[in-house]
Design an enzyme around this catalytic site. Structure first.
Site, PDB file in Angstrom:
ATOM      1  N   ASP A 170      24.300  16.600   5.744  1.00  0.00           N
ATOM      2  CA  ASP A 170      24.878  17.815   6.350  1.00  0.00           C
ATOM      3  C   ASP A 170      26.336  17.576   6.720  1.00  0.00           C
ATOM      4  OD1 ASP A 170      24.968  20.423   7.191  1.00  0.00           O
ATOM      5  OD2 ASP A 170      23.712  20.132   8.967  1.00  0.00           O
ATOM      6  N   ARG A 174      31.933  21.392  10.607  1.00  0.00           N
ATOM      7  CA  ARG A 174      31.245  21.698  11.875  1.00  0.00           C
ATOM      8  C   ARG A 174      30.545  20.460  12.448  1.00  0.00           C
ATOM      9  NH1 ARG A 174      28.576  24.009   7.807  1.00  0.00           N
ATOM     10  NH2 ARG A 174      26.650  22.972   7.233  1.00  0.00           N
ATOM     11  N   ASN A 175      30.273  19.468  11.580  1.00  0.00           N
ATOM     12  CA  ASN A 175      29.565  18.261  12.010  1.00  0.00           C
ATOM     13  C   ASN A 175      30.464  17.026  12.122  1.00  0.00           C
ATOM     14  OD1 ASN A 175      27.171  19.623  12.274  1.00  0.00           O
ATOM     15  ND2 ASN A 175      26.552  19.243  10.158  1.00  0.00           N
ATOM     16  N   ASP A 188      26.142  14.548  14.119  1.00  0.00           N
ATOM     17  CA  ASP A 188      24.980  15.319  13.665  1.00  0.00           C
ATOM     18  C   ASP A 188      24.155  14.602  12.609  1.00  0.00           C
ATOM     19  OD1 ASP A 188      23.952  18.163  14.309  1.00  0.00           O
ATOM     20  OD2 ASP A 188      26.019  18.032  15.008  1.00  0.00           O
TER      21      ASP A 188
END
Ligand code: ADE
Length: 309
Positions: A170, A174-175, A188
């Protein structure tokens, strides 16, 4: 409640090396939340050998979370224990003893997610007019060199994860977190898996699938390898040069597979060098073995940083 499956599972996972008393964690406020979890800003006293009060980020579950989400959180805990790299978020401790919520206590990254950081640092003026954009550059702006440095740091963190035989699954702006000193830290690890452990998690039904960051083979056959992480890194490069835009604008997720399978790829963003676009495109080869390794990506980006290109 003590003999519920959840409690007995977590009791089995208590690790005295990392266990930190919940009472010594003072929650300030919520930094962000997802469907089943939230991240809190907190102060921890005498954690990880650091004397006095340390600002930390605490990952925990919401009331609505089930066993699958607890399993992901505990799996992230096991993963983070093994990791030590400047570009990977560091675990400081965990509160897992029954009688309260599970806390994963991590180092605090003062600037938050890379996606929000990039969007906050967009020039106020529309960047259509380069003369206008150039005039509003100041010490707080993110320069093209910063963008390259972010890409290089993330590639280094991912090269380390690949050495550890881990697949993130992922990787996206955003991570990635931004810490003081413009240091990027991959975070994350809820979906991260050891590539030698079998894929019993494939049937996760609830979790949202990050379609626009996924490699062709992940979309068609749920195959996740370090090479599918390289594909995601290519999309992350695109997010970086567009200052946090959302990829494949105007393309519906249900059409993405056919778009990619036909050979289409995102075009070169404005103010992206041909060199960086070539790197991006190399991450998106249909054949995973043609994509570069994270070590090669680190080297290419390092050369570009040195050349000032
Ligand atoms: N948001 C999610 N994790 C975080 C962290 N470790 N530091 C700051 N903000 C965060």
């Amino acid at each position: 409640a003590n003999d519920s499956p959840v409690d007995s599972n977590s009791a089995l996972l208590i690790d005295p090396e990392w266990e930190f008393p919940r009472e010594k964690v003072k929650i300030d406020f919520c930094l962000g939340e997802g469907e089943f979890g939230r991240v809190l800003k907190a102060q921890a006293t005498n954690i990880a050998g650091i004397p006095g009060v340390t600002t930390v980020a605490v990952k925990t579950l919401k009331d609505g979370a089930g066993e699958a989400e607890l399993a992901d959180l505990l799996s992230e805990y096991q993963m983070l224990k093994e990791l030590s790299h400047p570009n990977v978020i560091r675990l400081l401790g965990a509160s897992t003893v029954p009688g309260g919520p599970v806390y994963l206590i991590m180092e605090f990254a003062s600037h938050g997610s890379l996606k929000s950081y990039l969007r906050r640092h967009r020039p106020l003026e529309t960047s259509n007019n380069p003369e206008v954009a150039a005039r509003i550059v100041n010490e707080h702006s993110v320069t093209p060199k910063d963008i390259l440095s972010f890409a290089w740091q993330i590639a280094k963190g991912m090269a380390y994860l690949s050495d550890m035989k881990l697949v993130h699954r992922d990787l996206a702006a955003r991570n990635v977190l931004v810490a003081t000193g413009k240091v990027c830290k991959i975070s994350d690890f809820g979906l991260t898996r050891d590539i030698y452990v079998d894929e019993t998690y494939l049937k996760r039904s609830k979790g949202k699938v990050p379609v626009k960051w996924m490699a062709l083979e992940s979309l068609s056959d749920q195959i996740y390898t370090i090479k599918s992480d390289v594909w995601g890194f290519g999309v992350l490069l695109w997010e970086l040069v567009t200052m946090g835009s959302s990829p494949y604008p105007g393309i519906a997720v249900q059409n993405l597979f056919f778009f990619l399978k036909s050979g289409y790829r995102m075009e070169k963003p404005r103010n992206c060098s041909h060199q960086l676009y070539e790197i991006m495109r190399s991450c998106w080869y249909e054949n995973p073995s043609q994509r570069p390794t994270f070590h090669q990506l680190t080297q290419s980006l390092e050369r570009m940083l040195e050349d000032g290109t």
